[in-house]
Design an enzyme around this catalytic site. Structure first.
Site, PDB file in Angstrom:
ATOM      1  N   ASN A 182       0.821  -1.208   0.000  1.00 49.23           N
ATOM      2  CA  ASN A 182       0.000   0.000   0.000  1.00 49.23           C
ATOM      3  C   ASN A 182       0.858   1.262   0.000  1.00 49.23           C
ATOM      4  O   ASN A 182       1.890   1.324   0.661  1.00 49.23           O
ATOM      5  CB  ASN A 182      -0.929   0.006   1.222  1.00 49.23           C
ATOM      6  N   HIS A 186       5.791  -0.816  -2.686  1.00 48.91           N
ATOM      7  CA  HIS A 186       5.418  -0.096  -3.911  1.00 48.91           C
ATOM      8  C   HIS A 186       5.444   1.407  -3.732  1.00 48.91           C
ATOM      9  O   HIS A 186       4.803   2.135  -4.486  1.00 48.91           O
ATOM     10  CB  HIS A 186       4.039  -0.576  -4.398  1.00 48.91           C
ATOM     11  N   CYS A 223      17.466  13.189 -11.234  1.00 42.71           N
ATOM     12  CA  CYS A 223      18.545  13.279 -10.235  1.00 42.71           C
ATOM     13  C   CYS A 223      18.332  12.326  -9.066  1.00 42.71           C
ATOM     14  O   CYS A 223      19.139  12.277  -8.150  1.00 42.71           O
ATOM     15  CB  CYS A 223      18.687  14.720  -9.743  1.00 42.71           C
TER      16      CYS A 223
END
Ligand SMILES: [Zn+2]
Length: 246
Positions: free
Chosen positions: A99, A116, A127
């Site tokens: 989540n 995730h 960068c």
């Protein structure tokens, strides 16, 4: 007799692996399934690392809406149960989540591995800077470090993008022993194969989902519980206590 000492047995651990179903009862839509977010927005438009820059505005629009929804949501009793387990056995519990919300942390959890990413963070692919957003809807102000504007995406792992914490996940799955307990909650297994990682492991594995699904071999889990996570997770505390304090 061998002069080598037998290493002290490692105490039993609890691994919690969660997906969108954990936050569904806090009012956050799951991505897949009936009324899932991806029923309305094609995931290849808003969650694909190869094409996200072509769909720049749609990507930010989608994640702005997620961030606004997440900011309004409150942790539920299932998040609270996980926080309670970590509070009881701080050295024994590892929490991994797919989540991108922070409801586990809001419930009191710490050291949560966000496999995730985190919708409250932005990432510059030019960068590699990652920073906390100060606004819910991204204002297109660009990267604070390199000042480019079209290189900024939510710090959420898109399909086709390396997921830096998968190594941690695979390491934990490979290290599981029969004394360990894994609670898999609120995931269909469509993105990460929880059946392969945990159901087929040597650990005592418990699947908690709203209803049976077809994406995983659910029979691979030691136990399966179907229903609302807010009811089922608190009810698992005694089983977990017996196993972890054994
Ligand atoms: Zn930058």
């Amino acid at each position: 007799m061998s002069p080598e000492k037998t290493p002290a047995a490692t105490p039993p651990r609890l691994i919690v692996f969660s997906g969108a179903g954990l936050s569904a009862e806090s009012g956050l839509s799951t991505f897949r399934g009936k009324h899932g977010l991806w029923e309305n927005v094609p995931l290849e438009t808003v969650c694909n690392f190869a094409t996200w820059r072509q769909n720049f505005d749609a990507v930010h629009e989608f994640y702005n809406a997620r961030r606004i929804a997440v900011a309004a949501a409150k942790p539920n009793q299932a998040h609270a149960a996980i926080a309670d387990w970590q509070k009881r056995w701080p050295e024994r519990v590892r929490i991994l989540t797919q989540n991108v919300d922070r409801l586990l942390e809001q419930a009191g959890c710490h050291s949560v591995v966000h496999l995730h990413g985190d919708v409250h963070l932005m990432h510059c692919v030019a960068c590699d800077l990652e920073w906390e957003t100060e606004v819910l809807a991204y204002d297109h102000s660009g990267c604070p470090l390199c000042h480019q504007t079209k290189t900024v995406k939510p710090a959420v792992v898109f399909f086709g993008q390396p997921a830096p914490h998968y190594e941690t996940l695979y390491g934990i799955a490979a290290s599981l022993r029969p004394a360990d307990t894994v609670v898999v909650v609120g995931t269909s297994g469509a993105v990460l194969p929880a059946d392969q990682l945990f159901g087929n492991s040597r650990a005592f594995s418990i699947l908690v989902n709203l209803e049976p699904g077809a994406e995983m071999d659910e029979a691979s889990f030691t136990e399966r519980h179907y229903g609302p996570a807010t009811q089922l997770l608190p009810a698992l505390t005694e089983t977990i206590r017996r196993r972890i304090e054994a």
